[in-house]
Design an enzyme around this catalytic site. Structure first.
Site, PDB file in Angstrom:
ATOM      1  CE  LYS A 192      -1.928   2.576   3.257  1.00  0.00           C
ATOM      2  NZ  LYS A 192      -2.003   3.900   2.584  1.00  0.00           N
ATOM      3  CD  GLU A 268      12.450   4.196   8.720  1.00  0.00           C
ATOM      4  OE1 GLU A 268      12.358   5.072   9.611  1.00  0.00           O
ATOM      5  OE2 GLU A 268      12.365   4.426   7.513  1.00  0.00           O
ATOM      6  CB  CYS A 302      12.094   9.032   9.550  1.00  0.00           C
ATOM      7  SG  CYS A 302      13.057   8.009   8.419  1.00  0.00           S
ATOM      8  CD  GLU A 399       9.256  12.145  12.815  1.00  0.00           C
ATOM      9  OE1 GLU A 399      10.204  11.748  12.112  1.00  0.00           O
ATOM     10  OE2 GLU A 399       8.268  11.443  13.085  1.00  0.00           O
TER      11      GLU A 399
END
Length: 499
Positions: A192, A268, A302, A399
């Site tokens: 996906k 991850e 990231c 983040e």
């Protein structure tokens, strides 16, 4: 069934593109079960690019059946390593053939500059597929000595049908990172892509057909996380799920996997990477790498070095040079010449980043540079530097996933290691010092899966990448990623033992 056709006429790329945009199941394009579509938006202006078929839970079920059929007949243990290697190499060769087209599609729905998309994303994706093509016929176990009347050996067998969910920040690259090791080890895939950036994944379906992969080995479903992602994570006949994205969603994936068939999970996830710059660094290089560390890919990485710790002896000079370097970043149309930074990927991400900028202001941090919208259309944000922060501020702890960095003064090694490790994340870190002993000692004390010394955001197909703490489980890339997609079987052969 939907089709996307367009003609690029830009300074950096000119050409016609046309391909079907249905769900890709069993080697064929078709409408999704619901017949509905998803709008793909151009982040440079907020306008519609195209509509693509929306997958739903029923499409996941159909894809799983197609994948199991392929695994049991033409893939898995039925396809030799040499055959898998041949097909992966064909895929890489075709990706090279369509290199510029893939880069243009990546820029179109993601907003990253064409130069970066071509020189880094597409090139690295091709290198990754080539790397795992080389591994496909080298998946081997061990012969283990027990005694002379017995033969014991291990086999590393494919898991079977695996689900893969990838993010919008590096769409084609994450596609390659996921399918490379899974295919090399003989697994069949339901993947996906993000609904924000599906174009390169859908274009890859036609390229996969052209390469000659058996039908059902790779199935691509564009859908929403709460439908397709949830269905994949909880499906009883998907035996492993790999997810790249936020820590929040990673928890949901892991929970669904546990509550269903206890499928294997690799994650991850997010990061809040420290970038530590000592007094004895090469200052010019530290400034350049720090800018790359936080502003690469518009801060949508990231592993972005979003917490920049600078030792007190060079703090003022570093901040002066870093500010000048940041002011020189050119923001604009990703297909224009000389542009360094395009728009953020979506209105949602733009609003999220601007919300963090507002939070920083409200909590008392200083906007040293930027902190505002760029232009009057699209999702552009000026590169932003905050100073005078405190450790409890949201912009220091959470983040942001945008072009926003905080510059923090520190005094000594003990002080900076404590601050650097004061985070729930542990994906990456960087250290700048001309004293190699100091640099390595610091790198070894940082709780992160990747530590860069005198560089930042350096990744290679043959080097593992992944996080400590809440930044994930398992590793992408390198030989390590192969372990995510095999299960070990021990075989005992009796040669002389009698009962």
């Amino acid at each position: 069934m939907t089709t996307f056709s367009t003609e690029f006429n830009t300074p950096l790329f000119k050409g016609k593109v046309s391909f079907p945009t249905g769900v890709f199941i069993g080697g064929e394009f078709s409408k999704g079960a619901s017949g509905s579509t998803i709008d793909v938006i151009n982040p440079t202006n907020g306008k519609l690019i195209t509509k693509v078929a929306e997958a739903t839970e029923a499409d996941v079920d159909r894809a799983v059946k197609a994948a199991h059929k392929a695994f049991e007949t033409e893939w898995g243990l039925n396809a030799s390593g040499a055959r898998r290697s041949e097909l992966l190499n064909k895929l890489a060769t075709l990706m090279e053939k369509y290199h510029d087209e893939l880069a243009a599609l990546e820029s179109l729905d993601n907003g990253k500059t064409f130069g970066w998309a071509k020189g880094t994303d597409t090139a690295f994706a091709i290198a990754t597929i080539k790397y795992y093509a080389g591994w496909a016929d080298k998946i081997s176990g061990q012969t283990i000595e027990t005694d002379e009347n017995k033969l014991c050996y291990t086999r590393h067998e494919p898991i079977g049908v695996v689900g893969q969910i990838i993010p919008w920040n590096f769409p084609l690259l994450m596609f390659a990172w996921k399918i490379g090791p899974a295919l090399a080890t003989g697994n069949c895939i339901i993947l996906k892509p993000s609904e924000f950036t599906p174009l390169t994944a859908i274009r890859m379906c036609s390229i996969i057909q052209e390469a000659g992969f058996p039908k059902g080995v790779i199935n691509i479903l564009v859908g929403y996380g709460h439908t397709v992602g949830a269905a994949m994570s909880s499906h009883m006949d998907i035996e492993k799920v790999a997810f790249t994205g936020s820590t929040l969603v990673g928890r949901k994936v892991m929970e669904a996997a546990a509550k269903s068939n206890l499928k294997d999970v690799t994650l991850e996830l997010g990061g809040k990477s420290p970038n530590i710059i000592f007094n004895d660094c090469d200052l010019e290089q530290a400034v350049n790498w720090a800018a790359h560390g936080i502003f690469w890919n518009h801060g949508q990485a990231c592993c972005a070095g979003s917490r920049i710790f600078v030792q007190s002896g060079i703090y003022d000079e570093f901040l002066k040079r870093f500010t000048e370097r940041t002011k020189n970043i050119k923001v604009g149309d990703p297909f224009a010449e000389g542009i360094d930074q395009g728009p953020q990927v979506s209105q949602q991400q733009y609003d999220r980043i601007m919300g963090y900028i507002q939070s920083g202001k409200e909590q008392g941090a200083t906007v040293h540079h930027g902190g505002e919208r760029h232009g009057n259309e699209g999702y552009f944000i000026s590169p932003t530097i905050f100073t005078n922060t405190t450790p409890d501020m949201k912009i220091v702890q959470e983040e942001i996933f945008g072009p926003v960095g905080v510059v923090i003064k520190f005094e000594d090694e003990e002080d900076v290691i404590r601050q650097a490790n004061d985070t729930v994340y542990g994906l990456a870190a960087a250290v700048f010092s001309q004293n190699i002993n100091r640099a390595l000692e610091t790198a070894h004390k940082l709780k992160a899966g990747t530590a860069w010394v005198n560089c930042a955001n350096q990744l290679h197909a043959n080097v593992p990448f992944g996080g400590f703490k809440q930044s994930g489980i398992g590793r992408e890339l390198g030989e390590y990623a192969l372990h995510n997609y095999t299960q070990t079987k021990a075989v005992h052969v009796n040669l002389g033992h009698r009962m």
